[in-house]
Motif scaffolding. Sequence first.
Motif, short mmCIF file in Angstrom:
data_model
loop_
_atom_site.label_atom_id
_atom_site.label_comp_id
_atom_site.label_asym_id
_atom_site.label_seq_id
_atom_site.Cartn_x
_atom_site.Cartn_y
_atom_site.Cartn_z
N ALA A 1 -25.01 67.11 57.45
CA ALA A 1 -23.93 66.66 56.56
C ALA A 1 -23.77 65.15 56.56
O ALA A 1 -23.20 64.58 55.62
N TYR A 2 -24.32 64.49 57.59
CA TYR A 2 -24.21 63.03 57.70
C TYR A 2 -25.58 62.36 57.69
O TYR A 2 -25.76 61.28 58.22
N GLY A 3 -26.56 63.02 57.07
CA GLY A 3 -27.86 62.42 56.89
C GLY A 3 -28.87 62.68 57.97
O GLY A 3 -29.99 62.15 57.92
N GLY A 4 -28.52 63.49 58.97
CA GLY A 4 -29.44 63.79 60.06
C GLY A 4 -30.30 64.99 59.77
O GLY A 4 -30.25 65.58 58.68
N LEU B 1 -18.66 59.16 59.03
CA LEU B 1 -19.16 58.71 57.74
C LEU B 1 -19.71 57.28 57.82
O LEU B 1 -20.68 56.93 57.14
N ASP B 2 -19.10 56.47 58.66
CA ASP B 2 -19.50 55.07 58.80
C ASP B 2 -20.81 54.94 59.56
O ASP B 2 -21.70 54.18 59.16
N TRP B 3 -20.95 55.69 60.66
CA TRP B 3 -22.04 55.44 61.59
C TRP B 3 -23.21 56.42 61.51
O TRP B 3 -24.38 56.00 61.60
N LEU B 4 -22.96 57.70 61.39
CA LEU B 4 -24.05 58.67 61.53
C LEU B 4 -25.15 58.52 60.47
O LEU B 4 -26.34 58.57 60.83
N PRO B 5 -24.83 58.33 59.20
CA PRO B 5 -25.92 58.19 58.22
C PRO B 5 -26.82 56.99 58.50
O PRO B 5 -28.05 57.07 58.33
#
Length: 379
Positions: A52-55, A101-105
């Motif tokens: 969900a966060y680009g991983g 939302l700020d860091w994981l992607p």
Amino acid sequence: MTTLIESDEHKSLRKAVSTFAKSHPRSLGTDNKHFWQEAAKLGYIGVNLPEAYGGGGGGITELSLVLEEMGAAGNPLLMMIVSPAICGTVISRFGTEAQKLDWLPTLADGTRMMSFGITEPDAGSNSHRITTTARRDGTDWVLTGRKVFISGVDISDATLIVGRTEDARTGKLKPCLFIVPRDTPGFERRQIDMELNAAEKQFELTLDDVRLPAEALVGDEDAGLLQLFAGLNPERIMTAAFGIGMGRYALSRALDYARERTVWKTPIGAHQAIAHPLAQAHIDLELARLMMQKAAHLYDAGDDMGAGEAANMAKYAAGEACVKAVDQAVHTLGGNGLTREFGLASLIAASRVARIAPVSREMILNYVSHQTLGLPKSY
């Protein structure tokens, strides 16, 4: 469930990572930014982070597999232990929605990186003796303290700092984690002059009344050790992967040499004095890998207590196996083992990292003595 047999999906991932890592110039001791970014584009750096966060939606099982294969190809990425494994895991488990939302992607796609600051000059990694303190000032937090041997601060966009806040109910200090951007006023770094030849540099950090907004705090300030060990168990598992990969690389170089080097018309690998120590090194690495896989499976299954024991054992076993494999590889090559051409001499120092960091083998033996065997403490 812990399985001893890898799935076809994991076997395919191993093959793909190995092919990718072998196609790049060996990065030990050199700038590996391009290699990091290319690995991130293929989804390897963020394979453990939520989809969900680009991983990649995997876990520490998959991330440790990636790092092991990179190491086995001669291209280990030390910051994988720190950025996606520790910081990414802590933020994905305990961070606010805004932090995720700020860091994981960006951690997943390689455009940003994060360091981890726990070790202190007088406390090591003993979270109970950390003196870096965080106090409230209105809605802000103010951090003061020092850190040492913090990897990659110069190439990281922020450092996840372990500080201690005062519990108003008990007056005791408890560990909390804060995201400190690299250019925050009062956050200073000094590079430590290391003889170890690594792409990732080591730093001493000084936090002189570093003011942070309330949203810099990761998770609940009352969670304490739970959040901290959510990052430390993956750190140990990934350090095991780092050591196993390095040991496999050294062993492969020694095997190539032992098959080809001929003395008195016989390849030296035909002699048991050469063959048996290399076989033993292989066995030790395989046994360490099994414990690493167990630790990763337990962690990904949510068994933090079981994972803690297995992660410590895996890190210990991998560190010992790595040092022995490198030593035997150098010994197999004789004088050639110390030449730049064969690339093994630099591993003599690098292999010690798996024994020393992030926690010494003696502290792991303490852990097993007390937690597993139930023996009394001497301290």
